[in-house]
Write a protein that holds these residues in place. Structure first.
Motif, short mmCIF file in Angstrom:
data_model
loop_
_atom_site.label_atom_id
_atom_site.label_comp_id
_atom_site.label_asym_id
_atom_site.label_seq_id
_atom_site.Cartn_x
_atom_site.Cartn_y
_atom_site.Cartn_z
N ALA A 90 -7.88 3.35 2.43
CA ALA A 90 -8.52 2.05 2.28
C ALA A 90 -8.30 1.17 3.51
CB ALA A 90 -7.99 1.36 1.02
N ALA A 110 0.84 -1.20 0.00
CA ALA A 110 0.00 0.00 0.00
C ALA A 110 0.87 1.25 0.00
CB ALA A 110 -0.93 -0.01 1.21
N ARG A 150 -5.37 -11.69 -3.81
CA ARG A 150 -5.70 -10.30 -4.10
C ARG A 150 -4.64 -9.65 -4.98
NH1 ARG A 150 -8.28 -11.88 0.25
NH2 ARG A 150 -10.20 -10.84 0.95
N GLU A 160 -4.81 1.71 -12.69
CA GLU A 160 -5.42 2.22 -11.47
C GLU A 160 -4.36 2.46 -10.39
OE1 GLU A 160 -9.81 0.18 -11.59
OE2 GLU A 160 -8.16 -1.05 -10.87
N HIS A 161 -4.79 3.19 -9.37
CA HIS A 161 -3.99 3.40 -8.15
C HIS A 161 -2.66 4.08 -8.43
CE1 HIS A 161 -7.10 0.74 -6.93
NE2 HIS A 161 -6.51 -0.36 -7.31
N ALA A 221 -11.06 -0.08 6.29
CA ALA A 221 -11.21 -1.51 6.58
C ALA A 221 -11.09 -1.78 8.08
CB ALA A 221 -10.17 -2.31 5.81
N ARG A 253 -3.34 -0.66 -3.62
CA ARG A 253 -4.55 -0.33 -2.87
C ARG A 253 -5.56 -1.46 -3.01
NH1 ARG A 253 -7.21 4.47 -1.12
NH2 ARG A 253 -9.47 4.27 -1.13
N GLY A 254 -6.08 -1.91 -1.87
CA GLY A 254 -7.07 -2.97 -1.87
C GLY A 254 -6.51 -4.35 -1.61
N LEU A 279 -5.20 -8.12 -8.76
CA LEU A 279 -4.81 -6.75 -9.09
C LEU A 279 -3.93 -6.71 -10.33
CD1 LEU A 279 -4.40 -3.69 -8.39
CD2 LEU A 279 -2.39 -4.42 -7.10
N ASP A 315 -5.88 -4.48 2.55
CA ASP A 315 -6.85 -3.89 3.46
C ASP A 315 -7.36 -4.89 4.49
OD1 ASP A 315 -6.44 -1.98 1.57
OD2 ASP A 315 -8.52 -1.86 0.91
#
Length: 315
Positions: free
Chosen positions: A150, A74, A289, A308-309, A154, A96-97, A293, A100
């Motif tokens: 994020a 992150a 995860r 993204e991100h 969480a 990100r994500g 991603l 979390d």
């Protein structure tokens, strides 16, 4: 002859990632001494996970075609030292994500274990001692989350069922969410004295380095618990040690400064501290995860769509 290869460097075998576009040559590299191919052909570099900066940054000066630098963390502070070696227009993206759920779980674990005296009970079990008594609950506590991205959101998701008296949110700048207001960092001096538990989940930036200094800690109420799942340098270790040794504050730390915490460091044996070895994101939740991603990011990249991100774009 000029190479026309478009390579993607991954820390996982490409065959283990569903949905990767077929338009790239995938090279696996997880920080080994030998590179898997010529770095000059790499257009998308996914950094090895939890490797030291000197390993992660080593190929960057040799990657003139690079377009995307993707971390699996992150935070991106560990790669900023290599940004000057990159050509203009490279997108630095974080994960990100990905962390979390896992990091928020550990934040809750550290909070509950510290409040309920679990470390002392484990030591008592080793000595065959029965440590009966009354311990603190999370219920009815006022919790302050410093760093409401994020991961911070969480953490609140997991605090919600525990009947906290109040959950207060702080981020770099004030805003409003469906759950309520998010205060700015500038509001911290007035918020700290009201919190029983302070959870740090902020990225490490120039604004947050040393954020939890002597003045910050002094404003925390007597007996309060500081939980750090952010980065070690967000906390002034010397100032924290002074508060722990006085018995005024407690701490639960997944990250430390220095890190790894060396043998003989006084933080290991300070009173009222629980330490875990930076394992917030290192759980069974990470790989699935992370791979999802990467499949999404590379599909977008292959289609010419913005990834993204994006944290920054080099100039």
């Amino acid at each position: 002859m000029t190479s026309t290869t478009a390579d993607v460097w991954l820390p996982f075998p490409a065959r283990e990632i569903d949905g990767l576009p077929a338009s790239f040559q995938y090279r696996q590299w997880d920080g080994e001494e030998q590179f898997p191919a010529d770095p000059a052909d790499c257009v998308f570099y996914v950094t090895p996970y939890m490797k030291p900066p000197e390993v992660v940054l080593r190929p960057l000066p040799l990657m003139p075609k690079l377009r995307v630098l993707q971390t699996l963390t992150a935070g991106t502070d560990h790669v900023l030292g290599g940004i000057e070696d990159l050509p203009p227009g490279v997108r630095l993206c974080n994960a990100r994500g990905v962390h979390d759920a896992s990091t928020a779980e550990l934040a809750l674990t550290l909070t509950l274990a510290s409040l309920r005296g679990v470390p002392g009970m484990v030591r008592g079990q080793d000595r065959e001692e029965w440590h009966f008594g009354f311990y603190e609950a999370l219920a009815d506590k006022a919790v302050l989350i410093v760093g409401y991205g994020a991961v911070g959101a969480a953490v609140e998701d997991r605090l919600a069922p525990f009947e906290c008296a109040r959950i207060t949110r702080v981020a770099r700048s004030a805003r409003t969410t469906a759950r309520g207001p998010v205060h700015a960092l500038a509001d911290l001096p007035g918020l700290l004295p009201e919190a029983d538990v302070v959870i740090l989940s902020t990225p490490l930036t120039d604004a947050t380095r040393g954020l939890a200094d002597a003045a910050f800690l002094a404003r925390m109420k007597d007996g309060a618990l500081l939980v750090n799942i952010a980065r070690g340098p967000v906390v002034d270790t010397g100032a924290l040690l002074a508060e722990l040794e006085s018995g005024r504050l407690r701490a639960a730390l997944d990250v430390t400064d220095p890190e790894p915490l060396p043998a003989g460091h006084p933080l290991w044996h300070a009173p009222h501290v629980l330490i875990t070895p930076h394992v917030g994101g290192s759980s069974s939740a990470f790989e699935p995860r992370a791979k999802r991603l990467l499949a999404r990011q590379l599909t977008r990249f292959a289609a010419g769509e913005p990834v993204e991100h994006t944290v920054m774009i080099t100039e």
